[in-house]
Enzyme design. Structure first.
Site, PDB file in Angstrom:
ATOM      1  N   ASP A  94       0.871  -1.179   0.000  1.00  0.00           N
ATOM      2  CA  ASP A  94       0.000   0.000   0.000  1.00  0.00           C
ATOM      3  C   ASP A  94       0.910   1.231   0.000  1.00  0.00           C
ATOM      4  O   ASP A  94       1.665   1.419   0.966  1.00  0.00           O
ATOM      5  CB  ASP A  94      -0.879   0.046   1.253  1.00  0.00           C
ATOM      6  CG  ASP A  94      -1.900  -1.079   1.334  1.00  0.00           C
ATOM      7  OD1 ASP A  94      -1.555  -2.226   0.985  1.00  0.00           O
ATOM      8  OD2 ASP A  94      -3.023  -0.829   1.794  1.00  0.00           O
ATOM      9  N   LYS A 158      -7.254   3.194  -2.875  1.00  0.00           N
ATOM     10  CA  LYS A 158      -7.582   3.201  -1.447  1.00  0.00           C
ATOM     11  C   LYS A 158      -7.889   4.620  -0.988  1.00  0.00           C
ATOM     12  O   LYS A 158      -7.225   5.573  -1.400  1.00  0.00           O
ATOM     13  CB  LYS A 158      -6.395   2.606  -0.676  1.00  0.00           C
ATOM     14  CG  LYS A 158      -6.520   2.575   0.831  1.00  0.00           C
ATOM     15  CD  LYS A 158      -5.288   1.881   1.416  1.00  0.00           C
ATOM     16  CE  LYS A 158      -5.200   2.020   2.918  1.00  0.00           C
ATOM     17  NZ  LYS A 158      -3.979   1.406   3.470  1.00  0.00           N
ATOM     18  N   LYS A 187     -10.352  -0.081  -1.866  1.00  0.00           N
ATOM     19  CA  LYS A 187     -10.156  -0.340  -0.438  1.00  0.00           C
ATOM     20  C   LYS A 187     -10.559   0.896   0.351  1.00  0.00           C
ATOM     21  O   LYS A 187     -10.117   2.004   0.053  1.00  0.00           O
ATOM     22  CB  LYS A 187      -8.697  -0.703  -0.144  1.00  0.00           C
ATOM     23  CG  LYS A 187      -8.406  -0.896   1.352  1.00  0.00           C
ATOM     24  CD  LYS A 187      -6.970  -1.363   1.590  1.00  0.00           C
ATOM     25  CE  LYS A 187      -6.630  -1.387   3.074  1.00  0.00           C
ATOM     26  NZ  LYS A 187      -5.249  -1.864   3.329  1.00  0.00           N
TER      27      LYS A 187
END
Length: 237
Positions: A94, A158, A187
């Site tokens: 990430d 995300k 996400k």
């Protein structure tokens, strides 16, 4: 779509990204992930080796945060850190975008950064998640990032780090999903503290949920399903 309790568990990235997290905290995080069968533990890059060793022999991933939480590193350093994390056992990444360059409307930079990060991950068969940090962005900026992602095709986009001024919002998840569709997953992370928050994000289109309250959410969903005498929950997507 019907979700069983285990289906819900496999949406959760069980998270501890605190600067003062100890080895005991990391072990607890991994033990909880194994107990509840969460999808991943989300940790700072330096914890990659320890957590991957704790999770060896399981189907639970070790997710390393790169350029976290500010995103203020060069592309070269982000790529280096990504490869280093993978070498040390991380099997999901990430990373935070360079918000300064986005604000400057340097979309070529953002696209290049995203492409190089995706390449660094995919050359090792590792999923890449791109953190927008929506609390600092306008709706137009969120939309532009999602459009770039749809072209570059990271595995996920995300919403947030959880360390900004606010976290995931239902309307942002819906916006992101409306642009990338099924080509890129979404996400939601940041401020998701209970089962109502969790279900709202899934209904909005989130394919993965990052949170530190995974155990609490799991237990609440288990109680809800028991009280309703059901073994699954229907969620329209």
């Amino acid at each position: 779509m019907k979700y069983t309790l285990d289906d819900f568990a496999r949406l959760i990235d069980h998270t501890n990204l605190h600067a003062d997290a100890t080895e005991a905290d990391m072990k607890k995080l991994c033990d909880e992930a194994k107990k509840y069968h969460f999808k991943m533990v989300a940790i700072n890059q330096v914890q990659s080796k320890f957590c991957s060793e704790q999770l060896k022999g399981t189907d639970i991933d070790t997710g390393a945060a790169i350029a976290f939480p500010l995103g203020q590193q060069t592309i070269e350093s982000k790529v280096f850190d990504t490869r280093d994390a993978i070498k040390n056992g991380a099997n999901e990444i990430d990373y935070v975008i360079n918000i300064t360059q986005l604000k400057a409307k340097d979309y070529d930079y953002i696209k290049q950064e995203m492409q190089e990060m995706v390449n660094a991950c995919h050359e090792n068969h590792v999923p890449c998640k791109v953190i927008f940090e929506n609390c600092y962005l306008t709706k137009d900026e969120i939309k532009k990032l999602a459009e770039i992602a749809k072209e570059v095709k990271p595995d996920f986009i995300k919403t947030s780090t959880g360390f900004g001024s606010s976290g995931a919002k239902v309307e942002d998840v819906k916006l992101m999903k409306s642009i990338v569709g099924d080509e890129v997953k979404v996400k939601a992370a940041g401020g998701i503290r209970n089962s109502d928050d969790f279900l709202a994000m899934v209904r909005a289109g989130a394919d993965r949920i990052g949170c530190s309250a995974g155990v609490k959410i799991y237990q609440a969903l288990k109680c809800r399903m028991k009280d309703d005498h059901v073994d699954s929950i229907e969620i329209a997507r």
